[in-house]
Motif scaffolding. Sequence first.
Motif, PDB file in Angstrom:
ATOM      1  N   GLY A  13       0.811  -1.209   0.000  1.00 15.15           N
ATOM      2  CA  GLY A  13       0.000   0.000   0.000  1.00 15.15           C
ATOM      3  C   GLY A  13       0.843   1.257   0.000  1.00 15.15           C
ATOM      4  O   GLY A  13       0.578   2.213  -0.729  1.00 15.15           O
ATOM      5  N   VAL A  14       1.902   1.247   0.809  1.00 17.71           N
ATOM      6  CA  VAL A  14       2.818   2.395   0.861  1.00 17.71           C
ATOM      7  C   VAL A  14       3.559   2.552  -0.464  1.00 17.71           C
ATOM      8  O   VAL A  14       3.705   3.657  -0.981  1.00 17.71           O
ATOM      9  N   LEU A  15       4.022   1.446  -1.021  1.00 20.29           N
ATOM     10  CA  LEU A  15       4.714   1.504  -2.312  1.00 20.29           C
ATOM     11  C   LEU A  15       3.791   2.096  -3.376  1.00 20.29           C
ATOM     12  O   LEU A  15       4.190   3.005  -4.120  1.00 20.29           O
ATOM     13  N   CYS A  16       2.558   1.627  -3.430  1.00 23.71           N
ATOM     14  CA  CYS A  16       1.595   2.159  -4.404  1.00 23.71           C
ATOM     15  C   CYS A  16       1.287   3.626  -4.116  1.00 23.71           C
ATOM     16  O   CYS A  16       1.139   4.424  -5.048  1.00 23.71           O
ATOM     17  N   GLY A  17       1.203   3.988  -2.846  1.00 34.04           N
ATOM     18  CA  GLY A  17       0.956   5.383  -2.483  1.00 34.04           C
ATOM     19  C   GLY A  17       2.071   6.293  -2.968  1.00 34.04           C
ATOM     20  O   GLY A  17       1.822   7.389  -3.472  1.00 34.04           O
ATOM     21  N   GLY A  18       3.316   5.840  -2.834  1.00 36.87           N
ATOM     22  CA  GLY A  18       4.452   6.621  -3.331  1.00 36.87           C
ATOM     23  C   GLY A  18       4.420   6.768  -4.838  1.00 36.87           C
ATOM     24  O   GLY A  18       4.689   7.849  -5.380  1.00 36.87           O
ATOM     25  N   GLU A  19       4.071   5.691  -5.516  1.00 40.12           N
ATOM     26  CA  GLU A  19       3.958   5.747  -6.976  1.00 40.12           C
ATOM     27  C   GLU A  19       2.830   6.691  -7.378  1.00 40.12           C
ATOM     28  O   GLU A  19       2.950   7.433  -8.355  1.00 40.12           O
ATOM     29  N   ASN A  20       1.741   6.676  -6.629  1.00 37.66           N
ATOM     30  CA  ASN A  20       0.627   7.597  -6.910  1.00 37.66           C
ATOM     31  C   ASN A  20       1.057   9.047  -6.765  1.00 37.66           C
ATOM     32  O   ASN A  20       0.614   9.912  -7.527  1.00 37.66           O
ATOM     33  N   LEU A  21       1.908   9.326  -5.772  1.00 37.12           N
ATOM     34  CA  LEU A  21       2.398  10.690  -5.589  1.00 37.12           C
ATOM     35  C   LEU A  21       3.166  11.154  -6.825  1.00 37.12           C
ATOM     36  O   LEU A  21       2.947  12.256  -7.328  1.00 37.12           O
ATOM     37  N   MET A  22       4.084  10.297  -7.297  1.00 35.21           N
ATOM     38  CA  MET A  22       4.869  10.678  -8.480  1.00 35.21           C
ATOM     39  C   MET A  22       3.975  10.839  -9.699  1.00 35.21           C
ATOM     40  O   MET A  22       4.114  11.792 -10.455  1.00 35.21           O
ATOM     41  N   TYR A  23       3.048   9.909  -9.884  1.00 29.31           N
ATOM     42  CA  TYR A  23       2.145   9.977 -11.031  1.00 29.31           C
ATOM     43  C   TYR A  23       1.304  11.247 -10.975  1.00 29.31           C
ATOM     44  O   TYR A  23       1.138  11.933 -11.985  1.00 29.31           O
ATOM     45  N   SER A  24       0.782  11.567  -9.794  1.00 26.85           N
ATOM     46  CA  SER A  24      -0.040  12.770  -9.640  1.00 26.85           C
ATOM     47  C   SER A  24       0.738  14.027  -9.987  1.00 26.85           C
ATOM     48  O   SER A  24       0.219  14.941 -10.631  1.00 26.85           O
ATOM     49  N   PHE A  25       1.999  14.061  -9.565  1.00 24.91           N
ATOM     50  CA  PHE A  25       2.838  15.219  -9.855  1.00 24.91           C
ATOM     51  C   PHE A  25       3.069  15.357 -11.360  1.00 24.91           C
ATOM     52  O   PHE A  25       2.860  16.424 -11.938  1.00 24.91           O
ATOM     53  N   PHE A  26       3.470  14.270 -11.997  1.00 30.79           N
ATOM     54  CA  PHE A  26       3.769  14.334 -13.430  1.00 30.79           C
ATOM     55  C   PHE A  26       2.514  14.508 -14.271  1.00 30.79           C
ATOM     56  O   PHE A  26       2.586  14.989 -15.399  1.00 30.79           O
ATOM     57  N   GLU A  27       1.373  14.147 -13.715  1.00 34.10           N
ATOM     58  CA  GLU A  27       0.103  14.351 -14.406  1.00 34.10           C
ATOM     59  C   GLU A  27      -0.329  15.815 -14.326  1.00 34.10           C
ATOM     60  O   GLU A  27      -1.173  16.255 -15.079  1.00 34.10           O
ATOM     61  N   GLY A  28       0.260  16.572 -13.396  1.00 34.15           N
ATOM     62  CA  GLY A  28      -0.059  17.987 -13.281  1.00 34.15           C
ATOM     63  C   GLY A  28      -1.159  18.310 -12.290  1.00 34.15           C
ATOM     64  O   GLY A  28      -1.758  19.380 -12.351  1.00 34.15           O
ATOM     65  N   ARG A  29      -1.406  17.397 -11.377  1.00 35.59           N
ATOM     66  CA  ARG A  29      -2.436  17.668 -10.362  1.00 35.59           C
ATOM     67  C   ARG A  29      -1.969  18.787  -9.434  1.00 35.59           C
ATOM     68  O   ARG A  29      -0.778  19.004  -9.261  1.00 35.59           O
ATOM     69  N   PRO A  30      -2.889  19.490  -8.804  1.00 33.15           N
ATOM     70  CA  PRO A  30      -2.523  20.607  -7.918  1.00 33.15           C
ATOM     71  C   PRO A  30      -1.640  20.168  -6.752  1.00 33.15           C
ATOM     72  O   PRO A  30      -1.903  19.151  -6.105  1.00 33.15           O
ATOM     73  N   LEU A  31      -0.593  20.951  -6.488  1.00 28.46           N
ATOM     74  CA  LEU A  31       0.355  20.616  -5.431  1.00 28.46           C
ATOM     75  C   LEU A  31      -0.258  20.523  -4.038  1.00 28.46           C
ATOM     76  O   LEU A  31       0.148  19.649  -3.266  1.00 28.46           O
TER      77      LEU A  31
END
Length: 116
Positions: A13-31
């Motif tokens: 879950g933590v590993l996926c959460g970290g990947e979600n953070l990177m994906y969200s950033f590169f997708e351009g979601r609000p900081l």
Amino acid sequence: HSAAMEVGDFELGVLCGGENLMYSFFEGRPLPGIVSASDSLLDQMKTYKIEAYKNMVIELSNAYKCIRGTLELDWEQLMEVEKYKCESPYVQACAYWGRLHIAVYFGKYEDATSQH
């Protein structure tokens, strides 16, 4: 992330959460939302006493806070590779790519090239 946490696989879950953070950033979601999610993930890690991927999540969280202007990054500490020596090859690769992206984003090309 949620599915892994629901079945009790907190490390995944933590590993996926970290990947979600990177994906969200590169997708351009609000900081603000990304920073909130990273703080929540760090709280979950503390609650469940998960040490795996901790350095990686902290580095991502700090980078997003730096971009928002709420934290100053310590580049020497961030680019230190020794802290990942005892980690699995997967964690080492994720940490490498995470630090590489952060360095390039901030125009720290010398730090980026020193990562390999």
